[in-house]
Design a protein around this motif. Structure first.
Motif, mmCIF file in Angstrom:
data_model
loop_
_atom_site.group_PDB
_atom_site.id
_atom_site.type_symbol
_atom_site.label_atom_id
_atom_site.label_comp_id
_atom_site.label_asym_id
_atom_site.label_seq_id
_atom_site.Cartn_x
_atom_site.Cartn_y
_atom_site.Cartn_z
ATOM 1 N N LYS A 1 21.154 -10.152 -17.872
ATOM 2 C CA LYS A 1 20.772 -10.615 -16.617
ATOM 3 C C LYS A 1 19.299 -11.307 -16.759
ATOM 4 C CE LYS A 1 20.044 -8.748 -11.856
ATOM 5 N NZ LYS A 1 19.830 -7.641 -10.972
ATOM 6 N N ALA A 2 19.469 -12.391 -16.016
ATOM 7 C CA ALA A 2 18.250 -13.099 -16.011
ATOM 8 C C ALA A 2 17.075 -12.667 -15.044
ATOM 9 C CB ALA A 2 18.428 -14.730 -15.092
ATOM 10 N N ALA A 3 15.885 -12.662 -15.658
ATOM 11 C CA ALA A 3 14.632 -12.031 -15.063
ATOM 12 C C ALA A 3 13.594 -13.020 -15.133
ATOM 13 C CB ALA A 3 14.309 -10.738 -15.598
ATOM 14 N N ASN A 4 12.448 -12.913 -14.149
ATOM 15 C CA ASN A 4 11.564 -13.811 -13.945
ATOM 16 C C ASN A 4 10.414 -13.429 -14.994
ATOM 17 O OD1 ASN A 4 9.451 -15.657 -13.376
ATOM 18 N ND2 ASN A 4 9.064 -14.967 -11.438
ATOM 19 N N LYS A 5 10.464 -13.803 -16.231
ATOM 20 C CA LYS A 5 9.451 -13.424 -17.131
ATOM 21 C C LYS A 5 8.149 -14.237 -17.135
ATOM 22 C CE LYS A 5 13.252 -11.956 -20.447
ATOM 23 N NZ LYS A 5 13.784 -12.078 -21.705
ATOM 24 N N GLY A 6 7.062 -13.519 -17.214
ATOM 25 C CA GLY A 6 5.893 -14.077 -17.381
ATOM 26 C C GLY A 6 5.682 -14.716 -18.368
ATOM 27 N N THR A 7 5.277 -16.228 -18.316
ATOM 28 C CA THR A 7 5.097 -16.956 -19.573
ATOM 29 C C THR A 7 4.006 -17.867 -19.399
ATOM 30 O OG1 THR A 7 6.251 -18.999 -18.319
ATOM 31 C CG2 THR A 7 7.422 -17.331 -19.880
ATOM 32 N N ARG A 8 3.573 -18.367 -20.621
ATOM 33 C CA ARG A 8 2.333 -19.062 -20.670
ATOM 34 C C ARG A 8 2.496 -20.684 -20.105
ATOM 35 N NH1 ARG A 8 -1.011 -14.843 -21.347
ATOM 36 N NH2 ARG A 8 -0.671 -13.602 -23.222
ATOM 37 N N MET B 1 -5.525 -24.927 -9.780
ATOM 38 C CA MET B 1 -4.482 -24.562 -10.816
ATOM 39 C C MET B 1 -4.446 -22.895 -10.708
ATOM 40 S SD MET B 1 -3.134 -27.168 -12.296
ATOM 41 C CE MET B 1 -2.326 -26.471 -13.614
ATOM 42 N N VAL B 2 -5.106 -22.233 -10.537
ATOM 43 C CA VAL B 2 -5.233 -20.703 -10.250
ATOM 44 C C VAL B 2 -4.587 -20.205 -9.121
ATOM 45 C CG1 VAL B 2 -6.482 -18.555 -10.254
ATOM 46 C CG2 VAL B 2 -7.136 -20.150 -11.963
ATOM 47 N N LYS B 3 -4.937 -21.183 -7.939
ATOM 48 C CA LYS B 3 -4.551 -20.891 -6.827
ATOM 49 C C LYS B 3 -3.014 -20.791 -6.606
ATOM 50 C CE LYS B 3 -5.041 -23.743 -3.205
ATOM 51 N NZ LYS B 3 -5.728 -24.540 -2.056
ATOM 52 N N TYR B 4 -2.356 -22.009 -7.381
ATOM 53 C CA TYR B 4 -1.079 -22.071 -7.192
ATOM 54 C C TYR B 4 -0.282 -21.328 -8.284
ATOM 55 C CZ TYR B 4 -2.255 -25.790 -4.306
ATOM 56 O OH TYR B 4 -2.622 -26.753 -3.032
ATOM 57 N N LEU B 5 -0.838 -21.173 -9.481
ATOM 58 C CA LEU B 5 -0.071 -20.391 -10.695
ATOM 59 C C LEU B 5 -0.695 -19.396 -10.862
ATOM 60 C CD1 LEU B 5 -0.096 -23.704 -13.011
ATOM 61 C CD2 LEU B 5 1.831 -22.836 -11.723
ATOM 62 N N GLY B 6 -1.693 -18.797 -10.540
ATOM 63 C CA GLY B 6 -2.212 -17.399 -10.781
ATOM 64 C C GLY B 6 -3.057 -17.452 -12.125
ATOM 65 N N ILE B 7 -3.632 -16.350 -12.466
ATOM 66 C CA ILE B 7 -4.487 -16.471 -13.502
ATOM 67 C C ILE B 7 -3.603 -16.465 -14.898
ATOM 68 C CG2 ILE B 7 -5.876 -14.755 -15.060
ATOM 69 C CD1 ILE B 7 -7.276 -15.818 -12.623
#
Length: 217
Positions: free
Chosen positions: A6-13, A211-217
């Motif tokens: 099942k597809a999941a939203n994985k944290g990526t760089r 960039m942080v505001k839109y993408l997060g840390i």
């Protein structure tokens, strides 16, 4: 048992390709990212050693870049971000190497790059980028801008915009592609041409805080 999961939203760089003229904030903004290391192909980062904490490698040689990437793939140390600034110089070096190789191979000192040579050169580029994208790091690759001319017969050779000064296929290999411009009021703007994160607006002020505001840390 299915081979699919099942597809999941994985944290990526972040895997980002940015291009623009001198003074649009490519190097400075990139150095704001956490724990950066930079492969500096044009010695631009040497002016920021007293402003940022980062490690640097001065080279535009594909062999040296591949050795550095192999080292990071084995052990990324404590780096969180890798910057190549700029890939335009790497592309120039790859072309110079291929040209020299073909002059020797053909015995023709007047040899010029042929369409068939791009197969070899693009393979070199893909090898570097595949290593970059395999790293569990934020990846920021910069490029210079060059003029984009119309190919329409009615407006042939008219300037219709800008494009990255580098391999044509390079933008397709990154999740995020930004074109940087300097506005009339002096602010640096980013135009989003591609964003697989679906987080960036079509245009925004280009700095690390945004960039942080839109993408997060």
């Amino acid at each position: 048992m299915s081979l699919f999961e099942k597809a999941a939203n994985k944290g990526t760089r972040l895997k980002m390709y940015i291009y623009g003229d001198t003074g649009t904030g490519k190097t400075v903004t990139s150095l704001h990212f956490p724990n950066p290391a930079i492969i500096d192909t044009e010695r631009g980062s040497e002016h920021y050693g007293d402003k940022f904490k980062f490690h640097r490698l001065d080279t535009s040689e594909p062999k040296g870049i591949n050795q550095a990437l192999d080292e990071l793939l084995k052990d990324p140390v404590n780096f969180k971000t890798l910057i190549i600034d700029s890939f335009s110089n790497v592309w120039d070096k790859i072309q110079d190497i291929q040209l020299s190789r073909m002059k020797v191979k053909t015995g023709n000192p007047g040899y010029v790059i042929q369409p068939i040579d791009y197969k070899t050169m693009n393979a070199e580029v893909r090898g570097i980028v595949h290593k970059l994208l395999a790293l569990d790091l934020n990846i920021i690759v910069t490029a210079k801008s060059k003029l984009l001319y119309s190919t329409d017969k009615s407006e042939f050779m008219q300037v219709i915009g800008t494009q990255p000064d580098g391999p044509k296929g390079l933008p397709y290999m990154f999740d995020t592609v930004l074109e940087l411009i300097k506005a009339d009021d002096g602010t640096r703007k980013a135009i989003t041409h591609k964003d697989r994160t679906n987080s960036l607006p079509p245009e925004f002020e280009f700095n690390y805080q945004e960039m942080v505001k839109y993408l997060g840390i």
